[in-house]
Motif scaffolding. Sequence first.
Motif, mmCIF file in Angstrom:
data_model
loop_
_atom_site.group_PDB
_atom_site.id
_atom_site.type_symbol
_atom_site.label_atom_id
_atom_site.label_comp_id
_atom_site.label_asym_id
_atom_site.label_seq_id
_atom_site.Cartn_x
_atom_site.Cartn_y
_atom_site.Cartn_z
ATOM 1 N N GLY A 70 0.392 -1.234 0.406
ATOM 2 C CA GLY A 70 -0.071 0.073 0.108
ATOM 3 C C GLY A 70 0.356 1.341 -0.075
ATOM 4 N N VAL A 71 2.045 1.096 0.186
ATOM 5 C CA VAL A 71 3.524 1.766 -0.059
ATOM 6 C C VAL A 71 3.736 2.368 -1.469
ATOM 7 C CG1 VAL A 71 5.045 3.015 0.867
ATOM 8 C CG2 VAL A 71 3.412 1.974 2.747
ATOM 9 N N GLU A 72 3.182 3.554 -1.903
ATOM 10 C CA GLU A 72 4.164 3.707 -3.375
ATOM 11 C C GLU A 72 4.902 4.645 -3.505
ATOM 12 O OE1 GLU A 72 1.261 5.038 -6.351
ATOM 13 O OE2 GLU A 72 2.508 6.459 -7.904
ATOM 14 N N ILE A 73 6.495 4.608 -3.275
ATOM 15 C CA ILE A 73 7.820 4.893 -3.203
ATOM 16 C C ILE A 73 8.416 5.152 -4.558
ATOM 17 C CG2 ILE A 73 9.479 5.533 -1.885
ATOM 18 C CD1 ILE A 73 8.808 4.064 0.398
ATOM 19 N N HIS A 74 7.891 6.022 -5.509
ATOM 20 C CA HIS A 74 9.243 6.024 -6.990
ATOM 21 C C HIS A 74 10.485 6.036 -6.735
ATOM 22 C CE1 HIS A 74 10.814 7.819 -10.507
ATOM 23 N NE2 HIS A 74 9.634 7.361 -11.407
ATOM 24 N N PRO A 75 11.016 4.744 -7.959
ATOM 25 C CA PRO A 75 12.263 4.476 -7.161
ATOM 26 C C PRO A 75 13.503 5.266 -7.297
ATOM 27 C CG PRO A 75 12.035 3.311 -9.483
ATOM 28 C CD PRO A 75 10.019 4.439 -8.456
ATOM 29 N N GLY A 76 13.124 6.717 -7.915
ATOM 30 C CA GLY A 76 13.836 7.874 -7.682
ATOM 31 C C GLY A 76 14.033 9.220 -6.647
ATOM 32 N N ALA A 77 13.230 8.085 -5.833
ATOM 33 C CA ALA A 77 13.944 8.717 -4.373
ATOM 34 C C ALA A 77 14.893 8.666 -3.561
ATOM 35 C CB ALA A 77 12.246 8.448 -3.464
ATOM 36 N N LYS A 78 15.006 9.370 -2.806
ATOM 37 C CA LYS A 78 16.714 9.381 -2.045
ATOM 38 C C LYS A 78 16.088 9.794 -0.503
ATOM 39 C CE LYS A 78 20.316 11.244 -5.455
ATOM 40 N NZ LYS A 78 18.806 12.098 -6.010
ATOM 41 N N ILE A 79 16.299 8.705 0.270
ATOM 42 C CA ILE A 79 15.683 8.511 1.524
ATOM 43 C C ILE A 79 16.777 7.881 2.492
ATOM 44 C CG2 ILE A 79 14.388 6.629 3.031
ATOM 45 C CD1 ILE A 79 12.396 6.407 0.557
ATOM 46 N N GLY A 80 16.562 8.289 3.431
ATOM 47 C CA GLY A 80 18.082 8.147 4.645
ATOM 48 C C GLY A 80 17.448 7.316 5.340
ATOM 49 N N ARG A 81 18.867 6.689 6.354
ATOM 50 C CA ARG A 81 18.397 5.792 7.057
ATOM 51 C C ARG A 81 17.190 5.974 8.142
ATOM 52 N NH1 ARG A 81 25.081 4.795 8.388
ATOM 53 N NH2 ARG A 81 23.949 2.907 9.663
ATOM 54 N N ARG A 82 17.406 5.141 9.101
ATOM 55 C CA ARG A 82 16.735 4.882 9.789
ATOM 56 C C ARG A 82 15.332 5.550 9.116
ATOM 57 N NH1 ARG A 82 21.064 5.723 11.712
ATOM 58 N NH2 ARG A 82 21.040 7.378 12.076
ATOM 59 N N PHE A 83 14.702 5.301 8.296
ATOM 60 C CA PHE A 83 13.377 6.088 8.023
ATOM 61 C C PHE A 83 12.335 4.715 8.251
ATOM 62 C CE2 PHE A 83 10.327 6.773 4.270
ATOM 63 C CZ PHE A 83 9.679 7.410 4.314
ATOM 64 N N PHE A 84 11.075 5.275 8.729
ATOM 65 C CA PHE A 84 10.407 4.722 9.743
ATOM 66 C C PHE A 84 8.410 4.974 9.162
ATOM 67 C CE2 PHE A 84 7.259 3.544 13.078
ATOM 68 C CZ PHE A 84 6.983 1.978 12.683
ATOM 69 N N ILE A 85 8.242 4.099 8.209
ATOM 70 C CA ILE A 85 6.300 4.708 7.982
ATOM 71 C C ILE A 85 5.428 3.272 8.766
ATOM 72 C CG2 ILE A 85 4.537 4.054 6.129
ATOM 73 C CD1 ILE A 85 7.437 4.324 3.985
ATOM 74 N N ASP A 86 4.916 4.337 9.385
ATOM 75 C CA ASP A 86 3.808 3.474 10.284
ATOM 76 C C ASP A 86 2.800 3.375 9.955
ATOM 77 O OD1 ASP A 86 3.337 1.793 12.380
ATOM 78 O OD2 ASP A 86 3.137 4.098 13.903
ATOM 79 N N HIS A 87 2.297 1.985 9.713
ATOM 80 C CA HIS A 87 0.912 1.745 8.833
ATOM 81 C C HIS A 87 0.999 1.775 7.489
ATOM 82 C CE1 HIS A 87 -0.845 2.000 13.014
ATOM 83 N NE2 HIS A 87 -0.839 3.227 12.703
ATOM 84 N N GLY A 88 1.398 2.839 6.807
ATOM 85 C CA GLY A 88 1.580 3.055 5.367
ATOM 86 C C GLY A 88 0.728 3.107 4.212
ATOM 87 N N MET A 89 -0.167 2.719 4.544
ATOM 88 C CA MET A 89 -1.336 2.376 3.304
ATOM 89 C C MET A 89 -1.601 4.223 2.903
ATOM 90 S SD MET A 89 -3.765 0.203 1.397
ATOM 91 C CE MET A 89 -3.814 -1.184 2.827
ATOM 92 N N GLY A 90 -1.174 3.805 1.788
ATOM 93 C CA GLY A 90 -1.848 4.935 1.180
ATOM 94 C C GLY A 90 -1.124 6.189 0.663
ATOM 95 N N VAL A 91 0.779 6.342 1.558
ATOM 96 C CA VAL A 91 1.517 7.089 1.074
ATOM 97 C C VAL A 91 1.921 6.682 -0.289
ATOM 98 C CG1 VAL A 91 4.346 7.217 1.432
ATOM 99 C CG2 VAL A 91 2.389 6.690 3.919
ATOM 100 N N VAL A 92 2.733 7.999 -0.984
ATOM 101 C CA VAL A 92 2.585 8.916 -1.829
ATOM 102 C C VAL A 92 4.421 8.789 -1.351
ATOM 103 C CG1 VAL A 92 2.013 8.996 -4.649
ATOM 104 C CG2 VAL A 92 0.739 8.474 -3.297
ATOM 105 N N ILE A 93 5.656 8.686 -2.159
ATOM 106 C CA ILE A 93 6.438 9.176 -2.219
ATOM 107 C C ILE A 93 6.835 9.578 -3.775
ATOM 108 C CG2 ILE A 93 9.486 9.302 -1.450
ATOM 109 C CD1 ILE A 93 7.619 8.398 0.878
ATOM 110 N N GLY A 94 7.708 10.753 -4.050
ATOM 111 C CA GLY A 94 7.440 11.111 -5.445
ATOM 112 C C GLY A 94 8.949 11.064 -5.678
#
Lengths: 170, 170, 170
Positions: free
Chosen positions: A67-91
């Motif tokens: 249920g989490v949509e993260i575009h492969p191009g997005a740059k994400i650091g360490r210890r990133f936490f998504i709680d529950h997650g459904m509906g998340v969109v990251i460009g």
Amino acid sequence: MFFLRRIFEDLDNALAHDPAGRNRLEVALAYPGVHAVWGHRISHFLWNRHLKLVARIHSNFIRSATGVEIHPGAKIGRRFFIDHGMGVVIGATAVIGDDVMIYHDVTLGARGGDVGKRHPTIHNDVVIGAGARVLGNVTVGEGSRISANAVISKDLPARSLLSSAENFVI
Amino acid sequence: MFFLRRIFEDLDNALAHDPAGRNRLEVALAYPGVHAVWGHRISHFLWNRHLKLVARIHSNFIRSATGVEIHPGAKIGRRFFIDHGMGVVIGATAVIGDDVMIYHDVTLGARGGDVGKRHPTIHNDVVIGAGARVLGNVTVGEGSRISANAVISKDLPARSLLSSAENFVI
Amino acid sequence: MFFLRRIFEDLDNALAHDPAGRNRLEVALAYPGVHAVWGHRISHFLWNRHLKLVARIHSNFIRSATGVEIHPGAKIGRRFFIDHGMGVVIGATAVIGDDVMIYHDVTLGARGGDVGKRHPTIHNDVVIGAGARVLGNVTVGEGSRISANAVISKDLPARSLLSSAENFVI
């Protein structure tokens, strides 16, 4: 070994953030937000090796599994936490620092008509509540807290506290 | 027989709430919100028998099948109806009375840093609109109506009418 | 041939709207919002042939594959584009014109107690942002822009610009 250490870092980080979490095994088996971040690491690796179509198909598979949509191009650091997650969109051009936590239904998106770097930059130690939308190439300063359902489309200074459903738009 | 009677009660309740519903068979086959409540009854049973890891894996499976995430610890009354359901999150210490109806994307969640009883208590006959967030150990009084996208983080008295995207926070 | 031309029209339309899209093959394989619209054309065809139960089961399957819930009865024009898509809900009596674009988590829903035509009518060239809720038998005029998390429950004139989380309710 490096790979395993990162896995354990993510599991321990989820336990530190979620009072309902009981142990590493439970997080590894039942936390879709953690699975989505692991999936993104693979999509992002493929994307950077110019396997772009494979990367997008992979991230779309992760989306249907979590249920989490993260575009492969997005740059994400360490210890990133998504709680529950459904509906998340990251460009595609979003940048996320270390120790960021977001809840379900958060959007780090673009505004129609933008081109180039068109998604937000989130600095370290930011928390973003459920349903909040951060839109456009804006910066959210270190240590900020954005509450549920808020809408942001301009820069937020460090340590901002944006109360629920407050809007901070141009 | 008791089990079957509860199934029929849920089917009839969905038909009473949704003008698009046509018959019991359609509800049984095509209403993910109803499937999610049935799944929760099983997760909750497992949780109370101290099969906590199995309960969480089961509730995570129900989440991927229905888009509805209910922690197995949540206590839910009779004739609870979730319409559409995608994106619903209900936390471990939430308590829900009888004849409550919620729409998709409703959160009954915690605020960061809370411990113990940290999710809402929803009394009988409450209706909560799409995208509304009820956060923290607050009480929503009997017969209240909370509109779409509203954010609540303090107690609401009985028969409150909270209009759309109104905020009721400390 | 007619069928193929419509498929290409949808692929090109998605590329025109989404700056992250790279080519038709990527859209065809990795855009759940496009898959949902294609699925709806089949559900709607079945619904109009009085195969209503089959239509609902089919649309429920499309919902679990894409995160987009469109009732088979909804009437949708050409070049309708759903970006991201997770959490979208479109009701049975909704009517959508041509060249409409909506983001994830948009609701075109009913208000409790309404009967008959109880979902919105969206005119041509409208854009609706993530998390916005349009509720009841209201009309959104041609060329309007509704921002993220806004809540609408009365008629909007043509070319309205509704800023983020603004409410326009009776």
